[in-house]
Motif scaffolding. Structure first.
Motif, PDB file in Angstrom:
ATOM      1  N   PRO A 179       0.836  -1.204   0.000  1.00 46.91           N
ATOM      2  CA  PRO A 179       0.000   0.000   0.000  1.00 46.91           C
ATOM      3  C   PRO A 179       0.877   1.263   0.000  1.00 46.91           C
ATOM      4  CG  PRO A 179      -0.578  -1.511   1.808  1.00 46.91           C
ATOM      5  CD  PRO A 179       0.667  -2.022   1.206  1.00 46.91           C
ATOM      6  N   ILE A 180       0.500   2.224  -0.839  1.00 45.11           N
ATOM      7  CA  ILE A 180       1.170   3.520  -0.858  1.00 45.11           C
ATOM      8  C   ILE A 180       0.064   4.563  -0.817  1.00 45.11           C
ATOM      9  CG2 ILE A 180       2.600   5.130  -2.206  1.00 45.11           C
ATOM     10  CD1 ILE A 180       3.936   2.682  -3.503  1.00 45.11           C
ATOM     11  N   ASP A 181       0.099   5.442   0.160  1.00 42.71           N
ATOM     12  CA  ASP A 181      -0.930   6.468   0.314  1.00 42.71           C
ATOM     13  C   ASP A 181      -0.262   7.832   0.256  1.00 42.71           C
ATOM     14  OD1 ASP A 181      -2.831   8.281   1.096  1.00 42.71           O
ATOM     15  OD2 ASP A 181      -3.597   7.071   2.766  1.00 42.71           O
ATOM     16  N   LEU A 182      -0.348   8.471  -0.914  1.00 39.52           N
ATOM     17  CA  LEU A 182       0.397   9.722  -1.102  1.00 39.52           C
ATOM     18  C   LEU A 182      -0.306  10.923  -0.478  1.00 39.52           C
ATOM     19  CD1 LEU A 182       1.745   9.039  -4.684  1.00 39.52           C
ATOM     20  CD2 LEU A 182       3.030   9.068  -2.551  1.00 39.52           C
ATOM     21  N   ARG A 183      -1.554  10.720   0.028  1.00 37.64           N
ATOM     22  CA  ARG A 183      -2.161  11.817   0.787  1.00 37.64           C
ATOM     23  C   ARG A 183      -1.641  11.791   2.212  1.00 37.64           C
ATOM     24  NH1 ARG A 183      -6.994  11.304  -2.530  1.00 37.64           N
ATOM     25  NH2 ARG A 183      -6.645  12.897  -4.098  1.00 37.64           N
ATOM     26  N   ALA A 184      -1.322  10.576   2.702  1.00 38.55           N
ATOM     27  CA  ALA A 184      -0.857  10.444   4.087  1.00 38.55           C
ATOM     28  C   ALA A 184       0.654  10.575   4.205  1.00 38.55           C
ATOM     29  CB  ALA A 184      -1.300   9.096   4.648  1.00 38.55           C
ATOM     30  N   CYS A 185       1.373  10.242   3.143  1.00 34.92           N
ATOM     31  CA  CYS A 185       2.836  10.169   3.228  1.00 34.92           C
ATOM     32  C   CYS A 185       3.461  11.359   2.489  1.00 34.92           C
ATOM     33  CB  CYS A 185       3.303   8.849   2.618  1.00 34.92           C
ATOM     34  SG  CYS A 185       5.041   8.532   2.904  1.00 34.92           S
ATOM     35  N   ALA A 186       4.483  11.959   3.096  1.00 38.85           N
ATOM     36  CA  ALA A 186       5.065  13.200   2.579  1.00 38.85           C
ATOM     37  C   ALA A 186       6.082  12.932   1.467  1.00 38.85           C
ATOM     38  CB  ALA A 186       5.702  13.987   3.716  1.00 38.85           C
ATOM     39  N   ARG A 231       3.915  15.907  -6.994  1.00 41.06           N
ATOM     40  CA  ARG A 231       2.969  16.491  -6.043  1.00 41.06           C
ATOM     41  C   ARG A 231       2.515  17.895  -6.451  1.00 41.06           C
ATOM     42  NH1 ARG A 231       0.925  15.316  -1.423  1.00 41.06           N
ATOM     43  NH2 ARG A 231       2.287  13.535  -1.014  1.00 41.06           N
ATOM     44  N   GLN A 232       1.192  18.114  -6.385  1.00 39.43           N
ATOM     45  CA  GLN A 232       0.629  19.434  -6.692  1.00 39.43           C
ATOM     46  C   GLN A 232       0.025  20.097  -5.464  1.00 39.43           C
ATOM     47  OE1 GLN A 232       0.845  20.708  -9.979  1.00 39.43           O
ATOM     48  NE2 GLN A 232       2.119  18.888 -10.213  1.00 39.43           N
ATOM     49  N   ARG A 233      -0.311  19.294  -4.430  1.00 42.67           N
ATOM     50  CA  ARG A 233      -0.926  19.827  -3.221  1.00 42.67           C
ATOM     51  C   ARG A 233      -0.300  19.175  -1.993  1.00 42.67           C
ATOM     52  NH1 ARG A 233      -7.215  18.780  -4.069  1.00 42.67           N
ATOM     53  NH2 ARG A 233      -6.287  16.746  -4.217  1.00 42.67           N
ATOM     54  N   PRO A 234      -0.080  19.849  -0.911  1.00 43.64           N
ATOM     55  CA  PRO A 234      -0.358  21.267  -0.656  1.00 43.64           C
ATOM     56  C   PRO A 234       0.644  22.214  -1.329  1.00 43.64           C
ATOM     57  CG  PRO A 234       0.684  20.278   1.267  1.00 43.64           C
ATOM     58  CD  PRO A 234       0.486  19.179   0.276  1.00 43.64           C
ATOM     59  N   HIS A 235       1.768  21.689  -1.824  1.00 47.20           N
ATOM     60  CA  HIS A 235       2.686  22.550  -2.578  1.00 47.20           C
ATOM     61  C   HIS A 235       2.978  21.907  -3.925  1.00 47.20           C
ATOM     62  CE1 HIS A 235       5.147  19.685  -0.253  1.00 47.20           C
ATOM     63  NE2 HIS A 235       5.811  19.586  -1.384  1.00 47.20           N
ATOM     64  N   ARG A 236       3.303  22.737  -4.906  1.00 46.29           N
ATOM     65  CA  ARG A 236       3.594  22.239  -6.250  1.00 46.29           C
ATOM     66  C   ARG A 236       5.080  21.997  -6.406  1.00 46.29           C
ATOM     67  NH1 ARG A 236       2.617  25.651 -10.957  1.00 46.29           N
ATOM     68  NH2 ARG A 236       3.523  23.950 -12.107  1.00 46.29           N
TER      69      ARG A 236
END
Ligand SMILES: *Cc1c(COP(=O)(O)O)cnc(C)c1O
Length: 423
Positions: A187-194, A217-222
């Motif tokens: 599992p890879i969760d890119l909303r949870a992992c920085a 990544r576009q959010r929270p920073h681009r």
């Protein structure tokens, strides 16, 4: 019976994926250029590509707008490292990576060094993991990027991305992850992992060769990237070139299947790996890698006193690997195992078994019988009778007619092993 245990080098395409791929090639199918937005043919292709983009994003819990198509993990790694370092060069020209990374990261780093960037190559622990304190100590005010892999392609060792991401994020440093071996498997969760950038490849997850993706990544920073390719402005200018619709829909479908079947695949592989490991350990194998933090699809072991090349030469019907496929063919022992502190003999004796979706218990049992028999035969060549390896090989009754080539090769390899070990 030929047995394929080299899934870490590449996987066969899942029949469901191959079927979909085929339907995006011919006149009856969706063959149009997805950039041809003025007609039906192009529009259908563009829609198919956006479905695939959502499937890849879904697997990673990312936004579809964060997925950029590439030709594979090699290109994704190049775009991530070169693209981010160039775009962020005012912020800093220092990059940190690990000595156990794939060549598709290490060679990019070497090139960046020639271009005036500086790179720190972290030593792993003997079990292959990267210690967080070591990474923290290597961070500098001019560090722009850290690049570490998720699952190592030779040992299956898994890095703790949550902890690494928390550290890099807190220091304002970008994190790139080579997930070629883990995407669709863990599992890879890119909303949870920085994680800021993540590379994957279709042919490691039952899709076709020649296509991959980079998460940007576009959010929270681009995350800003400088492109490697210029041309028609596809992929918002990040990666020019006509999109290969058939390859991309295949990657999307491979991700959809992987997401749906990940838990079952993993549980099955865990059982098969345990069976394989118990059998090999009974034959004197030692584990190269981490005893717990590993992906079950990869098992790397050494048999003391036996050269991996000799073992593989004795087992032509079983597809195994020494070191990594990209570097095998050269006489160099694996850079991964050497970095983990294995001596030359152990590194030269390392054999990688990699299992996958289509591996059966019968294949594991057959492999165990064949490997254990070969190990027993080769043990006769091991250090005890080393004063004259050639005599020793002659005095053995080999039985099998194919043994002549093996005999010669094994003798040379054992000699070579000894020399390199300083004896
Ligand atoms: C296979 C692999 C690559 C290269 O991927 P391609 O799609 O073949 O370019 C990069 N990194 C790792 C860890 C791999 O296993």
């Amino acid at each position: 019976m030929p047995v394929y245990l080299d899934y870490a080098a590449t996987t066969p395409v899942d029949p469901r994926v191959a079927d979909l791929l085929g339907r995006h090639l011919t006149q009856e199918g969706i063959f149009g250029n997805p950039s041809s937005s003025t007609h039906h043919f192009g529009q259908r292709a563009a829609r198919a590509i956006e479905v695939a983009r959502a499937q890849v994003a879904g697997l990673l819990n990312a936004d579809a707008r964060e997925i950029v198509w590439t030709s594979g993990a090699t290109e994704s790694n190049n775009l991530a490292l070169r693209g981010a370092m160039r775009a962020h060069r005012r912020q800093g020209r220092h990059l940190i990576t690990g000595k156990t990374e794939h060549k598709a990261v290490l060679d990019v780093c070497r090139r960046l060094e020639q271009d005036g960037y500086s790179v720190t190559y972290l030593d792993p622990e003997p079990d292959g993991s990267i210690a967080l304190e070591r990474l923290a100590a290597a961070l500098r005010p001019d560090t722009a990027l850290v690049s570490l892999m998720h699952v190592n392609n030779e040992t299956g060792v898994v890095q703790d991305l949550d902890a690494i991401g928390a550290l890099t994020r807190s220091r304002g440093v970008l994190l790139h992850v080579d997930a070629a071996q883990s995407a669709g498997k863990l599992p890879i969760d890119l909303r949870a992992c920085a994680i800021d950038l993540l590379s994957l490849s279709a042919h490691k997850l039952y899709g076709p060769k020649g296509v991959g993706a980079l998460f940007v990544r576009q959010r929270p920073h681009r995350v800003r990237l400088e492109p490697l390719l210029y041309g028609g402005g596809q992929e918002r200018g990040l990666r020019a070139g006509t999109l290969p619709t058939h390859q991309i829909v295949a990657l999307g479908e491979a991700c959809r299947i992987a997401q749906a079947e990940m838990g079952d695949d993993r549980a099955r592989l865990q059982t098969l790996r345990e069976r394989l490991w118990q059998g090999l350990a009974g034959s004197g194998a030692i584990l190269n890698g981490h005893p717990e933090k590993h992906w079950p699809g990869i098992l790397n072991v050494s048999f003391s006193g036996i050269a991996a090349e000799a073992l593989l030469a004795d087992l032509p019907e079983i597809a195994l690997a020494t070191g990594s496929a990209c570097t095998s063919g050269t006489a160099e022992p694996s850079h991964v195992l050497r970095a983990m502190g294995c001596d030359a003999a152990r590194a030269r004796g390392a054999v990688r078994f990699s299992l996958g979706r289509f591996t059966t218990p019968a294949e594991i049992d057959y492999t165990l019988r064949a490997v254990c028999a070969a190990v027993a035969r080769l043990r006769v060549l091991s250090p005890f009778c080393a004063s004259d390896t050639a005599d020793a090989t002659r005095s053995i009754d080999w039985g099998a007619p194919a043994s002549t080539t093996f005999e010669g090769r094994a003798g040379v390899l054992v000699d070579e092993l000894w020399r390199s070990d300083g004896r």
